[in-house]
Design an enzyme around this catalytic site. Structure first.
Site, PDB file in Angstrom:
ATOM      1  N   CYS A 257      39.149 -10.496 -22.073  1.00 26.65           N
ATOM      2  CA  CYS A 257      39.299  -9.458 -21.057  1.00 26.65           C
ATOM      3  C   CYS A 257      40.234  -9.904 -19.942  1.00 26.65           C
ATOM      4  CB  CYS A 257      37.930  -9.102 -20.484  1.00 26.65           C
ATOM      5  SG  CYS A 257      37.034 -10.547 -19.904  1.00 26.65           S
TER       6      CYS A 257
ATOM      7  N   GLU B  31      29.235 -11.181 -11.477  1.00 30.22           N
ATOM      8  CA  GLU B  31      28.434 -12.192 -12.165  1.00 30.22           C
ATOM      9  C   GLU B  31      28.843 -13.549 -11.605  1.00 30.22           C
ATOM     10  OE1 GLU B  31      29.303 -11.408 -16.346  1.00 30.22           O
ATOM     11  OE2 GLU B  31      27.512 -10.151 -16.446  1.00 30.22           O
TER      12      GLU B  31
ATOM     13  N   THR C 110      32.125   2.265 -23.209  1.00 25.84           N
ATOM     14  CA  THR C 110      30.692   2.019 -23.419  1.00 25.84           C
ATOM     15  C   THR C 110      29.977   1.828 -22.081  1.00 25.84           C
ATOM     16  OG1 THR C 110      31.214   0.962 -25.520  1.00 25.84           O
ATOM     17  CG2 THR C 110      29.015   0.579 -24.645  1.00 25.84           C
TER      18      THR C 110
ATOM     19  N   ASN D 239      34.145 -10.647 -28.446  1.00 26.00           N
ATOM     20  CA  ASN D 239      35.341 -11.493 -28.311  1.00 26.00           C
ATOM     21  C   ASN D 239      35.015 -12.946 -27.989  1.00 26.00           C
ATOM     22  OD1 ASN D 239      34.481 -10.671 -25.761  1.00 26.00           O
ATOM     23  ND2 ASN D 239      36.508 -10.935 -24.887  1.00 26.00           N
TER      24      ASN D 239
ATOM     25  N   GLU E 280      30.612  -5.347 -16.693  1.00 25.34           N
ATOM     26  CA  GLU E 280      31.879  -6.096 -16.783  1.00 25.34           C
ATOM     27  C   GLU E 280      32.670  -5.457 -17.908  1.00 25.34           C
ATOM     28  OE1 GLU E 280      32.803  -8.365 -14.781  1.00 25.34           O
ATOM     29  OE2 GLU E 280      30.913  -8.731 -13.748  1.00 25.34           O
TER      30      GLU E 280
ATOM     31  N   GLY F  52      31.585  -5.309 -21.964  1.00 26.32           N
ATOM     32  CA  GLY F  52      32.176  -4.611 -23.099  1.00 26.32           C
ATOM     33  C   GLY F  52      33.235  -3.644 -22.597  1.00 26.32           C
ATOM     34  N   SER F  53      33.473  -2.618 -23.373  1.00 33.02           N
ATOM     35  CA  SER F  53      34.568  -1.715 -23.014  1.00 33.02           C
ATOM     36  C   SER F  53      34.163  -0.766 -21.887  1.00 33.02           C
ATOM     37  CB  SER F  53      34.978  -0.908 -24.244  1.00 33.02           C
ATOM     38  OG  SER F  53      33.917  -0.075 -24.622  1.00 33.02           O
ATOM     39  N   THR F  54      35.156  -0.239 -21.223  1.00 31.58           N
ATOM     40  CA  THR F  54      34.908   0.709 -20.126  1.00 31.58           C
ATOM     41  C   THR F  54      34.227   1.971 -20.656  1.00 31.58           C
ATOM     42  OG1 THR F  54      36.761  -0.197 -18.886  1.00 31.58           O
ATOM     43  CG2 THR F  54      36.072   2.039 -18.311  1.00 31.58           C
TER      44      THR F  54
HETATM   45  P1  NDP Z   1      31.994  -2.359 -26.750  1.00 32.43           P
HETATM   46  O1  NDP Z   1      31.870  -1.675 -25.457  1.00 32.43           O
HETATM   47  O2  NDP Z   1      32.368  -1.576 -27.936  1.00 32.43           O
HETATM   48  O3  NDP Z   1      30.633  -3.102 -27.103  1.00 32.43           O
HETATM   49  C1  NDP Z   1      30.004  -4.032 -26.226  1.00 32.43           C
HETATM   50  C2  NDP Z   1      28.527  -4.123 -26.597  1.00 32.43           C
HETATM   51  O4  NDP Z   1      27.886  -2.895 -26.272  1.00 32.43           O
HETATM   52  C3  NDP Z   1      28.281  -4.339 -28.087  1.00 32.43           C
HETATM   53  O5  NDP Z   1      27.126  -5.127 -28.257  1.00 32.43           O
HETATM   54  C4  NDP Z   1      28.084  -2.918 -28.558  1.00 32.43           C
HETATM   55  O6  NDP Z   1      27.456  -2.819 -29.795  1.00 32.43           O
HETATM   56  C5  NDP Z   1      27.255  -2.370 -27.432  1.00 32.43           C
HETATM   57  N1  NDP Z   1      27.223  -0.927 -27.375  1.00 32.43           N
HETATM   58  C6  NDP Z   1      28.144  -0.029 -27.849  1.00 32.43           C
HETATM   59  N2  NDP Z   1      27.747   1.242 -27.606  1.00 32.43           N
HETATM   60  C7  NDP Z   1      26.571   1.151 -26.936  1.00 32.43           C
HETATM   61  C8  NDP Z   1      25.688   2.110 -26.366  1.00 32.43           C
HETATM   62  N3  NDP Z   1      25.930   3.419 -26.424  1.00 32.43           N
HETATM   63  N4  NDP Z   1      24.579   1.663 -25.746  1.00 32.43           N
HETATM   64  C9  NDP Z   1      24.336   0.347 -25.639  1.00 32.43           C
HETATM   65  N5  NDP Z   1      25.121  -0.613 -26.163  1.00 32.43           N
HETATM   66  C10 NDP Z   1      26.249  -0.226 -26.784  1.00 32.43           C
HETATM   67  O7  NDP Z   1      33.009  -3.567 -26.491  1.00 32.43           O
HETATM   68  P2  NDP Z   1      33.578  -4.573 -27.566  1.00 32.43           P
HETATM   69  O8  NDP Z   1      32.481  -5.271 -28.251  1.00 32.43           O
HETATM   70  O9  NDP Z   1      34.619  -3.829 -28.330  1.00 32.43           O
HETATM   71  O10 NDP Z   1      34.276  -5.673 -26.605  1.00 32.43           O
HETATM   72  C11 NDP Z   1      35.574  -5.578 -26.154  1.00 32.43           C
HETATM   73  C12 NDP Z   1      35.587  -5.031 -24.748  1.00 32.43           C
HETATM   74  O11 NDP Z   1      34.858  -5.884 -23.886  1.00 32.43           O
HETATM   75  C13 NDP Z   1      36.977  -4.962 -24.166  1.00 32.43           C
HETATM   76  O12 NDP Z   1      37.162  -3.737 -23.521  1.00 32.43           O
HETATM   77  C14 NDP Z   1      36.983  -6.089 -23.146  1.00 32.43           C
HETATM   78  O13 NDP Z   1      37.877  -5.912 -22.092  1.00 32.43           O
HETATM   79  C15 NDP Z   1      35.585  -6.101 -22.689  1.00 32.43           C
HETATM   80  N6  NDP Z   1      35.248  -7.398 -22.109  1.00 32.43           N
HETATM   81  C16 NDP Z   1      35.073  -7.483 -20.750  1.00 32.43           C
HETATM   82  C17 NDP Z   1      34.813  -8.695 -20.157  1.00 32.43           C
HETATM   83  C18 NDP Z   1      34.576  -8.798 -18.691  1.00 32.43           C
HETATM   84  O14 NDP Z   1      34.010  -9.805 -18.265  1.00 32.43           O
HETATM   85  N7  NDP Z   1      34.933  -7.813 -17.881  1.00 32.43           N
HETATM   86  C19 NDP Z   1      34.725  -9.924 -20.956  1.00 32.43           C
HETATM   87  C20 NDP Z   1      34.899  -9.716 -22.365  1.00 32.43           C
HETATM   88  C21 NDP Z   1      35.153  -8.487 -22.908  1.00 32.43           C
HETATM   89  P3  NDP Z   1      28.395  -2.604 -31.098  1.00 32.43           P
HETATM   90  O15 NDP Z   1      29.108  -3.894 -31.285  1.00 32.43           O
HETATM   91  O16 NDP Z   1      27.448  -2.281 -32.138  1.00 32.43           O
HETATM   92  O17 NDP Z   1      29.337  -1.468 -30.773  1.00 32.43           O
END
Ligand code: NDP
Length: 484
Positions: A285, A464, A232, A152, A250, A228-230
């Site tokens: 997020c 962070e 993952t 994002n 995060e 990333g997502s909760t």
């Molecule tokens: P994902 O969790 O799908 O992916 C995040 C990263 O993790 C990507 O690089 C992804 O690769 C990687 N990944 C996925 N599966 C694995 C695994 N099993 N092992 C290691 N790495 C993995 O999130 P999104 O990219 O869809 O991002 C959106 C999410 O991020 C939303 O839930 C949002 O709320 C959250 N977010 C949180 C923030 C915060 O600061 N709290 C800030 C910004 C976003 P791939 O792309 O190949 O799946």
């Protein structure tokens, strides 16, 4: 048809293709067209990258802090010289308006690099005078760490992780999201131009399932910083925790925007409220996706809000007049549209939006969704519980302060909240009662990089930013000297 751009990994100071010669398609969200391929790296690429990082660690961790800071500042300067090119690339890759990438994403990447370059030179540790002894704390880099970032805010969050890791003397293997790999791939060239020693930063592209999984499972990784997502985050924790790898997570949010009847409804505040719900197509997020509005102003607020949302322009991210661009991918578009359908099934009333937006010309195949406002749903339905991460906001009325707090806290998430009121005492009272890592009062996304950043409940573990990031990327060692 323009040529498909082939992106490379950056390992041991070199640009290189994935060993398995597997590639993933990269799409431009505004047009739905494939425009690049990024490596789908595997365990072999990760192995080589971790080895390179481990080889680089002794010299990098022994490099004087001021010199490490100089490298980060040089990278920032070179990036700044290419700001427009990076902003265009970020917009093309993610679908966000180029104006937003120019104003927010790339400038913030520069700030991350410069902030942590300076912060590391100011980092101090504690000393404790004991009866007959003195203790001091050594803070030493961990070794090779993994940084995993989402799509994002691609370069913004990528640099937010690698900058403190590098500044404190660690070497890094980073995996950006394969959905938006472009600016991280371009960043590799900037590091090479800046003369960053080989192996200090390695960027390995690929899917989470293959590349991410190989990275978090590698025995040479000392810490994992993940955004990333909760879902993952939980999967990463399940792999990392039994190995006792240091973790910073995060994750998602379902953030409340709490509007009291005495809020100051001026144009600037309305503009901030709109941004808080729909910036980056709601794919931040920190976006406020649940607007809790005091019942005495609810109807008037609703009318004014919906009118302003209707006036937002969804269009080509290249067009300076566009307020919203495209959603990041076909899959994410489908997910957001599915959530809107679910809101209808749950009995919600769509006050505006609710549909895909079909544009003409080069954007005819793009993934655009109209900003959507929904009312009439209870706090515990799926629409008000699950993170949609799109241009969708719900309106929920409340009567008094206690109810506002209860509704705000009624999700499994706890990342950010904003409170809108002219009553100073109430603002402080409510801020203290919210289950949230960040609370903004009469503002949103006003950031000071020194402050702790992170969430509670299912939004995150750890903090962070500022000294918290420097602490995460170092290990504290207590040294006790006998004085007797
Ligand atoms: P994902 O969790 O799908 O992916 C995040 C990263 O993790 C990507 O690089 C992804 O690769 C990687 N990944 C996925 N599966 C694995 C695994 N099993 N092992 C290691 N790495 C993995 O999130 P999104 O990219 O869809 O991002 C959106 C999410 O991020 C939303 O839930 C949002 O709320 C959250 N977010 C949180 C923030 C915060 O600061 N709290 C800030 C910004 C976003 P791939 O792309 O190949 O799946």
């Amino acid at each position: 048809m323009s040529e498909i751009r082939k992106l490379a990994n950056y390992i041991d100071g070199q640009l290189c293709p994935p060993q398995g010669r597997r590639w993933l398609d990269v799409f431009e969200p505004a047009s739905g067209q494939r425009f690049a391929e990024c490596p789908d790296s595997d365990v072999g690429d990760i192995g080589v990258a971790v080895q390179a990082a481990q080889r680089a660690f002794p010299a990098w961790s022994a490099t004087p802090i001021a010199q490490r800071a100089q490298f980060l500042n040089r990278i920032a300067d070179l990036l700044e010289a290419r700001l427009e090119e990076f902003a265009q690339a970020e917009s093309r890759d993610s679908g966000k308006p180029v104006a937003l990438a120019r104003r927010l994403d790339i400038p913030r990447a520069l700030s991350n690099l410069r902030f942590f370059a300076a912060a590391a030179t100011q980092f101090s540790s504690e000393a404790h005078a004991t009866d007959g002894a003195i203790n001091y704390t050594l803070r030493q880099p961990l070794g090779t760490v993994a940084c995993i970032s989402p799509w994002n805010l691609p370069l913004y969050l990528f640099t937010w992780k690698i900058a403190p890791a590098l500044a404190t003397g660690n070497t890094v293997v980073a995996k950006p999201s394969e959905i938006t790999p472009l600016t991280a791939a371009m960043f590799a060239q900037v590091c090479m131009d800046a003369g960053l020693p080989p192996g200090v930063l390695n960027i390995v592209h690929g899917s989470g399932q293959r590349t991410g999984q190989a990275l978090i499972g590698h025995s040479g990784i000392r810490a994992i910083s993940f955004t990333g997502s909760t879902r993952t985050g939980a999967a990463i924790a399940a792999v990392a925790a039994p190995r006792f790898v240091k973790l910073s997570l995060e994750m998602g949010g379902k953030n409340p925007t709490v509007v009291f009847a005495d809020w100051e409804a001026n144009e600037a505040n309305w503009a901030t409220l709109l941004r808080s719900a729909f910036s980056n197509q709601g794919q931040i997020c920190l976006c406020g996706s649940r607007l809790l509005v005091q019942r005495s102003i609810y109807e008037n607020f609703k009318a004014a809000f919906v009118e302003k949302v209707r006036a937002l322009r969804v269009g080509d991210p290249q067009d300076p007049a566009s307020d919203l661009g495209a959603l990041v991918s076909q899959a994410h578009f489908d997910k957001v549209m599915g959530h809107i359908a679910l809101a209808r099934e749950e009995g919600g009333t769509i006050l505006c939006g609710g549909d895909a937006v079909r544009l003409e010309g080069r954007c005819a195949g793009g993934w655009f969704v109209a900003p959507t406002v929904i009312e009439g749903l209870g706090a515990d339905c799926r629409t008000n519980q699950e993170e949609i991460f799109g241009p969708v906001a719900t309106l929920i009325p409340f009567d008094g302060e206690d109810e506002a707090v209860a509704l705000a806290n009624a999700t499994n998430y706890g990342l950010a909240a904003s409170i809108w009121t002219s009553n100073l005492k109430r603002a402080h009272r409510v801020a203290a009662r919210l289950e949230s890592g960040i609370v903004w009062i009469n503002c949103w996304l006003k950031r000071d990089l020194r402050t702790p950043f992170g969430g509670v409940k299912q939004s995150g573990v750890g903090r962070e930013g500022g000294v918290d990031a420097l602490r995460f990327f170092t290990e504290a060692k207590n040294v006790c000297i006998d004085l007797e």
